[in-house]
Design an enzyme around this catalytic site. Structure first.
Site, short mmCIF file in Angstrom:
data_model
loop_
_atom_site.label_atom_id
_atom_site.label_comp_id
_atom_site.label_asym_id
_atom_site.label_seq_id
_atom_site.Cartn_x
_atom_site.Cartn_y
_atom_site.Cartn_z
CG ASN A 19 -0.24 0.02 2.50
OD1 ASN A 19 0.76 0.60 2.66
ND2 ASN A 19 -0.84 -0.77 3.57
CE LYS A 100 3.60 1.00 34.25
NZ LYS A 100 4.71 2.10 34.02
CE1 TYR A 155 -3.19 -3.75 0.65
CE2 TYR A 155 -4.63 -4.97 -0.75
CZ TYR A 155 -4.37 -4.35 0.43
OH TYR A 155 -4.95 -4.67 1.54
CG MET A 182 -8.97 2.09 -5.60
SD MET A 182 -8.69 2.50 -7.26
CE MET A 182 -6.78 3.18 -7.46
CE LYS A 183 -4.87 -0.86 0.76
NZ LYS A 183 -5.47 -0.85 2.17
CG ASP A 212 -7.03 2.24 2.70
OD1 ASP A 212 -6.56 3.20 3.37
OD2 ASP A 212 -6.89 1.21 3.06
CG ASN A 214 -3.21 1.70 3.56
OD1 ASN A 214 -3.66 1.63 2.52
ND2 ASN A 214 -3.42 0.96 4.53
CD GLU A 264 -6.67 -0.02 8.34
OE1 GLU A 264 -7.71 0.19 7.43
OE2 GLU A 264 -5.95 -0.81 7.87
CG HIS A 321 -8.55 -3.80 8.63
ND1 HIS A 321 -7.78 -4.69 9.42
CD2 HIS A 321 -7.78 -3.31 7.51
CE1 HIS A 321 -6.65 -5.09 8.79
NE2 HIS A 321 -6.68 -4.29 7.66
CE1 TYR A 342 -7.97 -6.63 2.75
CE2 TYR A 342 -7.60 -8.15 4.53
CZ TYR A 342 -7.68 -6.88 4.04
OH TYR A 342 -7.43 -5.92 4.84
MG LIG Z 1 -7.63 0.68 5.48
#
Ligand SMILES: [Mg+2]
Length: 391
Positions: A19, A100, A155, A182-183, A212, A214, A264, A321, A342
């Protein structure tokens, strides 16, 4: 009833895709198995799950911290009140002992794999699909076992071009998908616009195509890209800037007229609360993509949904996601807005078996007990390698 073995294996993802930020050529995923002393048809009832895709296997955290705590826990402390099922929240608490708050990072994915395997296990103990177990546990009615799904792909490849992207989406369309993602952000804007045009030649209307970034863009780049793509009327504009930069998200939401999607890479209900308070997300329009497999599992995911609803958002705005069977069952069981799939990437985990495909953009959960991971032909051998006594 007790868990007699907990195992983890790191499985390398197949393929060489990227990506805007990462190449997946070196990525792997933690597959886990919870083997019980309950014997059915001569085999132990065994829960399987994995930690979703995109943030690496977590064998170190599992082996060094989480699994020793679970092995040390008293069996009775992991069971629900009936004693006939495991309590996912109790397993989560036991696995997180001595950790923690805050700074969630990779442990959220490590713990997510184990917590999700509890749901597969409980559904198999009840001999039902996991979506039914999820719905019942969260106080929801037995679900219609169908939902909409979009094909995520597009991608960047070592050998790439608009023709390759067109062929990829045409193959998804032939499998029954009507919406696609699509990316963008991994190429100059002009090149990405040409890729979007190529994708639209298959997707048809802009409403059928999401993009997307990313988390790649700074504010200036994000706004310029938003201006350029706004005329297409796309399905949504995803993870535009850094996942924790709520101020940037708010500024884009104020400027971009279409839907935006993010979440995501938020791993806790508190992170989601901050997105709700400060991210400018718009009720009825924008989408939330938190992923149980990256965020401690379904127990924490339920807390995220509660936070959304407390702030005036609908669970239909949650589209996790993931792109695999585990989230298909989560979407159906929890009554969420739809599912990522996917169909062509991130094997052997991505996508669904053919029996899930209904066509016209719809998918279903089959009658297989649990998440039905055993029905996926290229995943079943990995499950059998990890827990041969279950096969
Ligand atoms: Mg994404």
């Amino acid at each position: 009833m007790r868990i007699v073995a907990i195992r983890e294996a790191s499985i390398r993802l197949q393929g060489d895709v990227a990506n805007a930020v990462v190449s997946f050529a070196e990525h792997d995923v933690s597959l886990v198995a919870l083997v019980t002393d309950v014997i059915r048809n001569g085999r132990p009832v065994t829960g399987f799950a994995f930690d979703s895709i995109g943030r690496f296997a977590q064998g170190g955290i599992l082996r060094d911290r989480i699994l020793p705590r679970l092995r040390a826990a008293k069996d009775v402390d992991l069971l629900d009140e009936s004693g006939g099922a495991f309590d996912a929240a109790k397993v989560l608490a036991a696995g997180m002992r001595n950790e923690k708050p805050g700074g969630h990072g990779d442990r959220a994915a490590a713990m997510g794999a184990i917590e999700l395997a509890v749901w597969d296990l409980n559904a198999k103990l009840a001999d039902e699909p996991a979506c039914e177990t999820i719905a019942r546990t969260f106080g929801r009615p037995s679900p219609d076992r169908r939902t909409s799904a979009y094909a995520a792909g597009g991608y960047y490849y070592p050998e790439d071009g608009p023709g390759r992207l067109r062929d990829e989406f045409a193959a998804y369309r032939d499998q029954g998908f009507t919406a696609f993602k699509m990316k963008i952000g991994g190429a100059p804007l002009a090149d990405d616009l040409a890729r979007i045009e190529a994708a639209l030649s298959v997707a048809g209307a802009g409403a059928n195509l999401a993009v997307d970034a990313n988390g790649r863009f700074d504010l200036e780049t994000a706004l310029a890209c938003g201006d350029a793509i706004a005329p297409y009327g796309l399905r949504w504009y995803e993870e535009i800037g850094d996942p924790l930069d709520y101020d940037l998200n708010r500024r884009i939401a104020e400027a971009y007229p279409g839907a935006i999607a993010t979440g995501e890479n938020l791993f806790s209900a508190i992170d989601v609360k901050n997105l709700l308070l400060f991210g400018g997300m718009r009720s009825g329009r924008d989408l939330f993509q938190m992923d149980p497999g990256l965020a401690y599992g379904l127990t924490e995911y339920g807390r995220m949904l509660a936070a959304m609803e407390a702030h005036g958002f609908e669970r239909r705005q949650a589209v996790p996601h993931g792109g695999h069977l585990i989230n298909l069952h989560a979407v159906i069981g929890l009554g969420l807005g739809g599912c990522e799939c996917y169909p062509g990437v991130f094997q052997p985990f991505g996508g669904y078996p053919p029996a899930c495909m209904l066509g016209d953009g719809m998918v279903r959960a089959t009658d297989a007990p649990g998440f039905g991971l055993e029905e996926k032909d290229n995943l079943r051998p990995e499950l059998a390698r990890l827990a041969p006594e279950a096969f």
